[in-house]
Design an enzyme around this catalytic site. Structure first.
Site, PDB file in Angstrom:
ATOM      1  N   ASP A  39       0.840  -1.199   0.000  1.00 18.52           N
ATOM      2  CA  ASP A  39       0.000   0.000   0.000  1.00 18.52           C
ATOM      3  C   ASP A  39       0.876   1.251   0.000  1.00 18.52           C
ATOM      4  OD1 ASP A  39      -2.869   1.140   0.586  1.00 18.52           O
ATOM      5  OD2 ASP A  39      -1.520   2.188   1.965  1.00 18.52           O
ATOM      6  N   LYS A  71       2.267  -1.693   9.156  1.00 14.26           N
ATOM      7  CA  LYS A  71       3.543  -1.212   8.639  1.00 14.26           C
ATOM      8  C   LYS A  71       4.632  -1.548   9.666  1.00 14.26           C
ATOM      9  CE  LYS A  71       6.420   2.627   8.745  1.00 14.26           C
ATOM     10  NZ  LYS A  71       6.613   4.064   8.694  1.00 14.26           N
ATOM     11  N   SER A  72       5.777  -1.986   9.197  1.00 15.19           N
ATOM     12  CA  SER A  72       6.947  -2.124  10.065  1.00 15.19           C
ATOM     13  C   SER A  72       8.198  -1.982   9.219  1.00 15.19           C
ATOM     14  CB  SER A  72       6.955  -3.488  10.776  1.00 15.19           C
ATOM     15  OG  SER A  72       8.146  -3.609  11.532  1.00 15.19           O
ATOM     16  N   TYR A 104       3.029   9.760  -0.152  1.00 19.48           N
ATOM     17  CA  TYR A 104       4.082   9.110   0.650  1.00 19.48           C
ATOM     18  C   TYR A 104       5.474   9.354   0.049  1.00 19.48           C
ATOM     19  CZ  TYR A 104       0.155   6.369   2.637  1.00 19.48           C
ATOM     20  OH  TYR A 104      -1.025   5.965   3.214  1.00 19.48           O
ATOM     21  N   ARG A 139       9.356  -8.143  12.792  1.00 22.38           N
ATOM     22  CA  ARG A 139       7.999  -7.677  13.106  1.00 22.38           C
ATOM     23  C   ARG A 139       7.087  -7.783  11.881  1.00 22.38           C
ATOM     24  NH1 ARG A 139      11.131  -4.449  16.527  1.00 22.38           N
ATOM     25  NH2 ARG A 139      11.232  -2.592  15.217  1.00 22.38           N
ATOM     26  N   HIS A 156      -7.722   9.370  -2.044  1.00 22.74           N
ATOM     27  CA  HIS A 156      -7.144   9.314  -0.693  1.00 22.74           C
ATOM     28  C   HIS A 156      -8.107   9.849   0.375  1.00 22.74           C
ATOM     29  CE1 HIS A 156      -2.876   8.968   1.130  1.00 22.74           C
ATOM     30  NE2 HIS A 156      -3.772   8.773   2.078  1.00 22.74           N
ATOM     31  N   SER A 210     -10.892   6.003  -0.018  1.00 25.21           N
ATOM     32  CA  SER A 210     -10.251   5.947   1.285  1.00 25.21           C
ATOM     33  C   SER A 210     -10.817   7.085   2.122  1.00 25.21           C
ATOM     34  CB  SER A 210      -8.731   6.091   1.135  1.00 25.21           C
ATOM     35  OG  SER A 210      -8.120   6.094   2.407  1.00 25.21           O
ATOM     36  N   LYS A 258      -2.732   5.966  -4.423  1.00 24.09           N
ATOM     37  CA  LYS A 258      -3.876   6.854  -4.151  1.00 24.09           C
ATOM     38  C   LYS A 258      -3.594   8.234  -4.710  1.00 24.09           C
ATOM     39  CE  LYS A 258      -3.921   4.616   0.390  1.00 24.09           C
ATOM     40  NZ  LYS A 258      -2.531   4.508   0.848  1.00 24.09           N
ATOM     41  N   LEU A 291      -2.451  -0.684  13.981  1.00 23.84           N
ATOM     42  CA  LEU A 291      -1.821  -0.778  15.308  1.00 23.84           C
ATOM     43  C   LEU A 291      -1.872   0.580  16.009  1.00 23.84           C
ATOM     44  CD1 LEU A 291       1.277  -2.834  14.079  1.00 23.84           C
ATOM     45  CD2 LEU A 291      -0.950  -3.689  14.835  1.00 23.84           C
TER      46      LEU A 291
HETATM   47  N1  LIG Z   1      -5.544   5.970   3.624  1.00 23.94           N
HETATM   48  C1  LIG Z   1      -5.023   6.741   4.545  1.00 23.94           C
HETATM   49  O1  LIG Z   1      -5.418   7.907   4.731  1.00 23.94           O
HETATM   50  C2  LIG Z   1      -3.911   6.211   5.386  1.00 23.94           C
HETATM   51  C3  LIG Z   1      -3.442   6.962   6.485  1.00 23.94           C
HETATM   52  C4  LIG Z   1      -2.425   6.436   7.266  1.00 23.94           C
HETATM   53  C5  LIG Z   1      -1.909   5.191   6.968  1.00 23.94           C
HETATM   54  N2  LIG Z   1      -2.344   4.479   5.872  1.00 23.94           N
HETATM   55  C6  LIG Z   1      -1.760   3.152   5.518  1.00 23.94           C
HETATM   56  O2  LIG Z   1      -1.813   2.282   6.643  1.00 23.94           O
HETATM   57  C7  LIG Z   1      -0.498   1.789   6.904  1.00 23.94           C
HETATM   58  C8  LIG Z   1      -0.302   1.426   8.374  1.00 23.94           C
HETATM   59  O3  LIG Z   1      -0.534   2.531   9.219  1.00 23.94           O
HETATM   60  P1  LIG Z   1       0.622   3.312  10.003  1.00 23.94           P
HETATM   61  O4  LIG Z   1       1.851   3.267   9.198  1.00 23.94           O
HETATM   62  O5  LIG Z   1       0.031   4.607  10.368  1.00 23.94           O
HETATM   63  O6  LIG Z   1       0.866   2.543  11.371  1.00 23.94           O
HETATM   64  P2  LIG Z   1       0.597   1.113  12.055  1.00 23.94           P
HETATM   65  O7  LIG Z   1       0.774  -0.001  11.085  1.00 23.94           O
HETATM   66  O8  LIG Z   1      -0.666   1.199  12.828  1.00 23.94           O
HETATM   67  O9  LIG Z   1       1.799   1.098  13.115  1.00 23.94           O
HETATM   68  C9  LIG Z   1       3.139   1.128  12.702  1.00 23.94           C
HETATM   69  C10 LIG Z   1       4.020   1.223  13.944  1.00 23.94           C
HETATM   70  O10 LIG Z   1       3.892   0.031  14.723  1.00 23.94           O
HETATM   71  C11 LIG Z   1       5.195  -0.555  14.904  1.00 23.94           C
HETATM   72  N3  LIG Z   1       5.031  -2.013  14.759  1.00 23.94           N
HETATM   73  C12 LIG Z   1       4.584  -2.676  13.668  1.00 23.94           C
HETATM   74  N4  LIG Z   1       4.496  -3.993  13.920  1.00 23.94           N
HETATM   75  C13 LIG Z   1       4.908  -4.177  15.194  1.00 23.94           C
HETATM   76  C14 LIG Z   1       5.040  -5.325  16.014  1.00 23.94           C
HETATM   77  N5  LIG Z   1       4.702  -6.540  15.589  1.00 23.94           N
HETATM   78  N6  LIG Z   1       5.505  -5.130  17.278  1.00 23.94           N
HETATM   79  C15 LIG Z   1       5.831  -3.900  17.726  1.00 23.94           C
HETATM   80  N7  LIG Z   1       5.718  -2.777  16.997  1.00 23.94           N
HETATM   81  C16 LIG Z   1       5.252  -2.918  15.738  1.00 23.94           C
HETATM   82  C17 LIG Z   1       6.074   0.014  13.830  1.00 23.94           C
HETATM   83  O11 LIG Z   1       7.398   0.115  14.296  1.00 23.94           O
HETATM   84  P3  LIG Z   1       8.620  -0.664  13.576  1.00 23.94           P
HETATM   85  O12 LIG Z   1       8.691  -0.118  12.161  1.00 23.94           O
HETATM   86  O13 LIG Z   1       9.808  -0.287  14.403  1.00 23.94           O
HETATM   87  O14 LIG Z   1       8.299  -2.119  13.606  1.00 23.94           O
HETATM   88  C18 LIG Z   1       5.474   1.406  13.621  1.00 23.94           C
HETATM   89  O15 LIG Z   1       5.997   2.324  14.575  1.00 23.94           O
HETATM   90  C19 LIG Z   1       0.371   2.938   6.425  1.00 23.94           C
HETATM   91  O16 LIG Z   1       1.726   2.607   6.340  1.00 23.94           O
HETATM   92  C20 LIG Z   1      -0.288   3.283   5.126  1.00 23.94           C
HETATM   93  O17 LIG Z   1       0.066   2.354   4.112  1.00 23.94           O
HETATM   94  C21 LIG Z   1      -3.336   4.983   5.090  1.00 23.94           C
END
Ligand SMILES: NC(=O)c1ccc[n+]([C@@H]2O[C@H](COP(=O)([O-])OP(=O)(O)OC[C@H]3O[C@@H](n4cnc5c(N)ncnc54)[C@H](OP(=O)(O)O)[C@@H]3O)[C@@H](O)[C@H]2O)c1
Length: 283
Positions: free
Chosen positions: A47, A239-240, A52, A245, A110, A148, A77, A199
């Site tokens: 994604d 995301k990681s 980004y 992880r 988006h 989205s 997006k 997360l």
């Molecule tokens: N459509 C939209 O408007 C929109 C908006 C925001 C996001 N998104 C999409 O959603 C994706 C995910 O959301 P997000 O990036 O905001 O955050 P997320 O996936 O909710 O959280 C990512 C965080 O959690 C940590 N993490 C991940 N797996 C882990 C595990 N198993 N144990 C411990 N820590 C862990 C990561 O650290 P580490 O990297 O150190 O593991 C990072 O700091 C985005 O990357 C993007 O593709 C879309």
């Protein structure tokens, strides 16, 4: 869903992986390494988004992964600065070029244009943006199109003008930040619902109630949050930047949360203390 290899079937018959890899806040320099790691541990849905600014790095990973293009499912997006028919078309071409691809699997709007920013024009702006996605779909430039951050009333406004129904809605969803009405409505409309920030951008990972549930199954907070989303019929996008992880986040298909545990997780407070409301955003 019984494994990370399982798929959702969109309303046009296209299949997509049941869990995906998020790349928000991943720099273009890091994106190649991170996405190669993600593909290596088994992710097939990646994604990204124009905003980004990492599509070129992701394109390098796609080109060098050794996994065939057909096995991958790439989402991008169109950002808010490029709403409307012509700018959406331009944005799509630029994303495709940066990714180095000949087609994108899923292209999303988006964020909806909202009345706060655009008054009575908002609905028409969304309709014009959507018409571009419809034309890209009909020209086989994308395999599926969707939304989205659209709430039910934004979708209803769009449907007044649409020739093709949206196939996906990607929304913010994690323990403490639920959008039950949007989830239910989107599923009723036959869309696949993707959960972004599954997360809570990492903020759910210290929650003690979630940890206590995870301890019963030998699973981490992250795994419990992802499982909770899957059991609600959603497609999570964790995301990681860390390969262990990344792999851990795919290992969520060998346990089942009870209805009571699901409810405890649903009752948790929002750990981020905020959420993005599509009617209130001004970006
Ligand atoms: N459509 C939209 O408007 C929109 C908006 C925001 C996001 N998104 C999409 O959603 C994706 C995910 O959301 P997000 O990036 O905001 O955050 P997320 O996936 O909710 O959280 C990512 C965080 O959690 C940590 N993490 C991940 N797996 C882990 C595990 N198993 N144990 C411990 N820590 C862990 C990561 O650290 P580490 O990297 O150190 O593991 C990072 O700091 C985005 O990357 C993007 O593709 C879309």
């Amino acid at each position: 869903m019984a494994s990370a290899q399982d798929t959702f079937t969109l309303k046009n018959g296209v299949t997509m992986p049941c869990i995906g890899f998020g790349t928000y806040d991943t720099s273009d320099e890091d994106a190649c390494r991170v996405v190669l790691d993600a593909i290596e541990v088994g992710y097939r849905l990646i994604d990204t988004a124009a905003i980004y600014k990492n599509e070129a790095g992701i394109g390098k990973a796609i080109a060098t992964s050794g996994v065939s293009r057909e096995e991958l499912f790439i989402t991008s997006k169109v950002w808010n600065t490029h709403r409307g028919y012509d700018k959406t078309m331009e944005s799509f071409e630029a994303s495709l070029e940066r990714l180095g691809l000949t087609y994108i699997d899923l292209f999303l709007i988006h964020w909806p244009a909202n009345e706060k920013q655009f008054g009575a024009d908002a609905e028409q702006i969304n309709a014009d943006t959507w018409r571009a996605l419809e034309d890209l779909y009909q020209a086989d430039r994308v395999r599926a199109i969707g939304l989205s951050n659209f709430k039910p009333h934004h979708i209803e406004g769009l449907m007044k003008h649409a020739k093709i129904e949206p196939m996906v809605n990607q929304i913010e969803y994690y323990p403490g930040r639920m959008q039950a009405e949007t989830l239910e409505y989107s599923l009723e409309q036959g869309m696949v619902v993707e959960a972004w920030s599954p997360l809570g951008r990492g903020k759910t990972l210290t929650n003690e109630s979630i940890a206590a549930i995870g301890a019963r199954y030998g699973k981490s907070n992250a795994q419990v949050c992802l499982r909770w989303l899957i059991q609600q019929g959603m497609l999570p996008l964790p995301k990681s930047g860390n390969i262990e992880r990344m792999a851990q986040n795919l290992d969520v298909f060998d346990f089942e949360l009870t209805p009571g545990e699901m409810e405890i997780i649903t009752q948790q407070e929002n750990p981020t203390g905020r959420f993005w409301d599509a009617d209130e955003i001004d970006f």
